[in-house]
Design a protein around this motif. Structure first.
Motif, mmCIF file in Angstrom:
data_model
loop_
_atom_site.group_PDB
_atom_site.id
_atom_site.type_symbol
_atom_site.label_atom_id
_atom_site.label_comp_id
_atom_site.label_asym_id
_atom_site.label_seq_id
_atom_site.Cartn_x
_atom_site.Cartn_y
_atom_site.Cartn_z
ATOM 1 N N THR A 271 0.827 -1.217 0.000
ATOM 2 C CA THR A 271 0.000 0.000 0.000
ATOM 3 C C THR A 271 0.852 1.254 0.000
ATOM 4 O OG1 THR A 271 -1.755 -1.192 1.182
ATOM 5 C CG2 THR A 271 -1.850 1.212 1.209
ATOM 6 N N GLU A 272 1.968 1.219 0.729
ATOM 7 C CA GLU A 272 2.840 2.391 0.816
ATOM 8 C C GLU A 272 3.647 2.629 -0.453
ATOM 9 O OE1 GLU A 272 5.255 1.793 4.250
ATOM 10 O OE2 GLU A 272 3.580 1.988 5.661
ATOM 11 N N HIS A 273 4.037 1.525 -1.129
ATOM 12 C CA HIS A 273 5.000 1.673 -2.225
ATOM 13 C C HIS A 273 4.463 1.312 -3.604
ATOM 14 C CE1 HIS A 273 8.183 2.436 0.687
ATOM 15 N NE2 HIS A 273 7.788 1.371 1.357
ATOM 16 N N ALA A 274 3.291 0.688 -3.684
ATOM 17 C CA ALA A 274 2.775 0.299 -5.000
ATOM 18 C C ALA A 274 1.276 0.542 -5.111
ATOM 19 C CB ALA A 274 3.094 -1.177 -5.254
ATOM 20 N N PHE A 275 0.781 1.522 -4.358
ATOM 21 C CA PHE A 275 -0.661 1.778 -4.335
ATOM 22 C C PHE A 275 -1.190 2.143 -5.722
ATOM 23 C CE2 PHE A 275 -4.384 4.524 -3.696
ATOM 24 C CZ PHE A 275 -5.172 3.687 -2.918
ATOM 25 N N ASP A 276 -0.395 2.888 -6.474
ATOM 26 C CA ASP A 276 -0.847 3.350 -7.790
ATOM 27 C C ASP A 276 -0.998 2.202 -8.788
ATOM 28 O OD1 ASP A 276 1.893 2.939 -7.720
ATOM 29 O OD2 ASP A 276 2.322 4.450 -9.246
ATOM 30 N N ALA A 277 -0.367 1.058 -8.500
ATOM 31 C CA ALA A 277 -0.455 -0.083 -9.413
ATOM 32 C C ALA A 277 -1.596 -1.024 -9.071
ATOM 33 C CB ALA A 277 0.861 -0.856 -9.414
ATOM 34 N N LYS A 279 -5.186 -2.678 -8.563
ATOM 35 C CA LYS A 279 -6.503 -2.673 -9.177
ATOM 36 C C LYS A 279 -7.591 -3.057 -8.177
ATOM 37 C CE LYS A 279 -4.298 -4.225 -13.447
ATOM 38 N NZ LYS A 279 -4.139 -5.357 -14.396
ATOM 39 N N ALA A 280 -7.169 -3.489 -6.990
ATOM 40 C CA ALA A 280 -8.091 -3.882 -5.931
ATOM 41 C C ALA A 280 -7.329 -3.829 -4.609
ATOM 42 C CB ALA A 280 -8.629 -5.289 -6.179
ATOM 43 N N PRO A 281 -8.027 -3.714 -3.480
ATOM 44 C CA PRO A 281 -7.326 -3.721 -2.186
ATOM 45 C C PRO A 281 -6.590 -5.034 -1.959
ATOM 46 C CG PRO A 281 -9.620 -3.002 -1.952
ATOM 47 C CD PRO A 281 -9.490 -3.556 -3.331
ATOM 48 N N VAL A 282 -5.486 -4.972 -1.237
ATOM 49 C CA VAL A 282 -4.763 -6.179 -0.848
ATOM 50 C C VAL A 282 -5.631 -6.967 0.140
ATOM 51 C CG1 VAL A 282 -2.683 -7.100 0.241
ATOM 52 C CG2 VAL A 282 -2.551 -5.023 -1.172
ATOM 53 N N LEU A 283 -5.761 -8.264 -0.083
ATOM 54 C CA LEU A 283 -6.554 -9.116 0.797
ATOM 55 C C LEU A 283 -5.644 -10.056 1.578
ATOM 56 C CD1 LEU A 283 -9.633 -10.203 -1.378
ATOM 57 C CD2 LEU A 283 -9.444 -8.288 0.226
ATOM 58 N N ARG A 284 -6.095 -10.434 2.778
ATOM 59 C CA ARG A 284 -5.391 -11.419 3.601
ATOM 60 C C ARG A 284 -6.324 -12.595 3.886
ATOM 61 N NH1 ARG A 284 -4.136 -8.213 8.769
ATOM 62 N NH2 ARG A 284 -5.903 -6.966 8.007
ATOM 63 N N LEU A 285 -5.774 -13.790 3.790
ATOM 64 C CA LEU A 285 -6.487 -15.010 4.155
ATOM 65 C C LEU A 285 -5.614 -15.732 5.170
ATOM 66 C CD1 LEU A 285 -8.877 -16.961 3.686
ATOM 67 C CD2 LEU A 285 -7.517 -18.032 1.873
ATOM 68 N N THR A 286 -6.106 -15.854 6.388
ATOM 69 C CA THR A 286 -5.273 -16.346 7.480
ATOM 70 C C THR A 286 -6.026 -17.355 8.341
ATOM 71 O OG1 THR A 286 -5.956 -14.707 9.136
ATOM 72 C CG2 THR A 286 -4.258 -14.033 7.568
ATOM 73 N N GLY A 287 -5.324 -17.870 9.345
ATOM 74 C CA GLY A 287 -5.978 -18.671 10.360
ATOM 75 C C GLY A 287 -6.784 -17.780 11.286
ATOM 76 N N PRO A 288 -7.711 -18.357 12.033
ATOM 77 C CA PRO A 288 -8.551 -17.574 12.938
ATOM 78 C C PRO A 288 -7.802 -17.193 14.218
ATOM 79 C CG PRO A 288 -9.109 -19.887 13.132
ATOM 80 C CD PRO A 288 -8.083 -19.788 12.042
ATOM 81 N N ASP A 289 -8.355 -16.229 14.942
ATOM 82 C CA ASP A 289 -7.750 -15.766 16.194
ATOM 83 C C ASP A 289 -8.217 -16.677 17.333
ATOM 84 O OD1 ASP A 289 -6.439 -14.288 18.102
ATOM 85 O OD2 ASP A 289 -8.001 -12.753 18.250
ATOM 86 N N THR A 290 -7.710 -17.898 17.304
ATOM 87 C CA THR A 290 -8.080 -18.887 18.319
ATOM 88 C C THR A 290 -6.960 -19.904 18.425
ATOM 89 O OG1 THR A 290 -9.802 -20.480 18.968
ATOM 90 C CG2 THR A 290 -9.249 -20.362 16.639
ATOM 91 N N PRO A 291 -6.770 -20.533 19.568
ATOM 92 C CA PRO A 291 -5.751 -21.578 19.664
ATOM 93 C C PRO A 291 -6.015 -22.708 18.671
ATOM 94 C CG PRO A 291 -6.457 -20.908 21.850
ATOM 95 C CD PRO A 291 -7.393 -20.247 20.885
ATOM 96 N N ALA A 292 -4.948 -23.372 18.245
ATOM 97 C CA ALA A 292 -5.086 -24.454 17.269
ATOM 98 C C ALA A 292 -5.799 -25.651 17.891
ATOM 99 C CB ALA A 292 -3.705 -24.871 16.771
#
Length: 338
Positions: A271-277, A279-292
């Motif tokens: 976002t800081e260095h390549a925002f102009d390039a 075409k859509a917001p950066v998305l994150r797909l992660t594990g949930p905020d819970t113990p494994a």
């Protein structure tokens, strides 16, 4: 090239570095029992079992490194690092700076992490972001046998403390490894798959999941580029930005929870260095905020799967989801009731 498992690649790297440099030694929880071949070749002075005392193990390694040795210590599971935070973060990570560069701390700390072995929350917690946030430390999380070997050899030769995380589900996964010496430099990402429509950035075993998703996306007309970070600190910002500018769409995938994770840092960099390039917001797909969880089926629900990656890419592409969207796993969904 011959195929060997990740565990075998780690063993080869250790043996080769111990042959190359007599200052390299290994100790930790069960290492002499698990790696009897190293004991037979290098002797009990250079390969030692220790008590189950992580702080003492890490503190001994920091002291050994300060005297000119190059210790490799195995603390088994990543949550056990909690018992060695002062020795790793406050001593090994800072004393080179505090000494004005008079001392080096060439130590490697190996710990297993990640779902796949159903070892439960107290043995499985992706803590890599803690150490990325700690000055003076380097952090490595490979995804394949060749990189495990090449990065471990580079880590042992580095004059700074390196956290070397082994995704335990990868331990017995085979891969091609050259018989010639192949050092993989710390801080250099790899393009695991070329693409033009979207960039998927990941590390450890999630790279293989992303490659599975990319294969399915290709069959549906979407060209996905997969970046394997390999090293989380130093981070290859140049490779990240190059791919982000190339495709204009970025998805970051990791097993660790979202809050203050590696994906947040990557999103900020782009976002800081390549925002102009973009075409859509950066998305994150992660594990949930819970113990494994300790159930294998719940572990699979806990970590990102190919269908969820495809759904996220579909969102980035501005299309209707190509696959059913995997619902976000809530903490209560991972709690068994009787």
């Amino acid at each position: 090239m011959p195929q060997i498992t990740v565990n075998e690649a780690i063993g080869q790297a250790l043996a080769e570095e111990m042959r190359r440099d007599p200052r390299v030694l290994m100790f930790g929880e069960g290492v002499a029992t698990k790696r009897k071949d190293l004991v037979d070749e290098f002797g009990k002075l250079r390969v030692r079992n220790t008590p189950l005392a992580e702080g003492i193990i890490a503190g001994t390694a920091a002291g050994a490194a300060a005297t000119g040795l190059r210790p490799v210590v195995d603390l088994l599971f990543a949550p056990f690092l909690c018992f060695a935070m002062d020795e790793i973060v406050n001593s090994a990570g800072k004393l080179r700076y505090i000494s004005g560069g008079q001392f080096a701390f060439p130590m490697v700390v190996i710990a297993m992490t990640g779902c796949g072995w159903t070892v439960g929350a107290q043995h499985n917690h992706n803590l890599e972001a803690w150490f990325v946030h700690s000055p003076g430390l380097k952090v490595v999380m490979p995804s394949n046998a060749a990189d495990f070997k090449g990065l471990l050899k580079s880590a042992i030769r580095d004059d700074n403390p390196v956290l070397f995380f082994v995704d335990m589900a990868l331990g017995y996964v085979p891969g091609e490894v050259s018989e010639d010496e192949q050092l993989v430099p710390l801080g250099k990402a790899a393009v695991a798959r070329e693409g033009t429509d979207v960039t998927i950035i990941s590390y450890a075993k999630m790279v293989n999941t992303c490659l599975q998703a990319a294969e399915q996306l290709a069959a549906q007309g979407v060209s996905a580029e997969v970046i394997d970070l390999r090293s989380l600190k130093p981070l290859d910002e140049e490779a990240i930005l190059r791919s982000a500018r190339k495709t204009g769409r970025v998805l970051v995938v990791h097993e660790a929870s979202r809050m203050c994770g590696v994906g947040a840092e990557i999103s900020a960099i782009i976002t800081e260095h390549a925002f102009d390039a973009l075409k859509a917001p950066v998305l994150r797909l992660t594990g949930p905020d819970t113990p494994a969880p300790s159930s294998y089926m719940l572990e699979q629900a806990f970590i990102p799967q190919p269908d969820a990656i495809i759904a996220s890419v579909s969102k980035l592409m501005g299309k209707i989801a190509l696959r059913p969207i995997q619902p976000e796993v809530q903490p209560e969904a991972l709690t068994l009731t009787t």
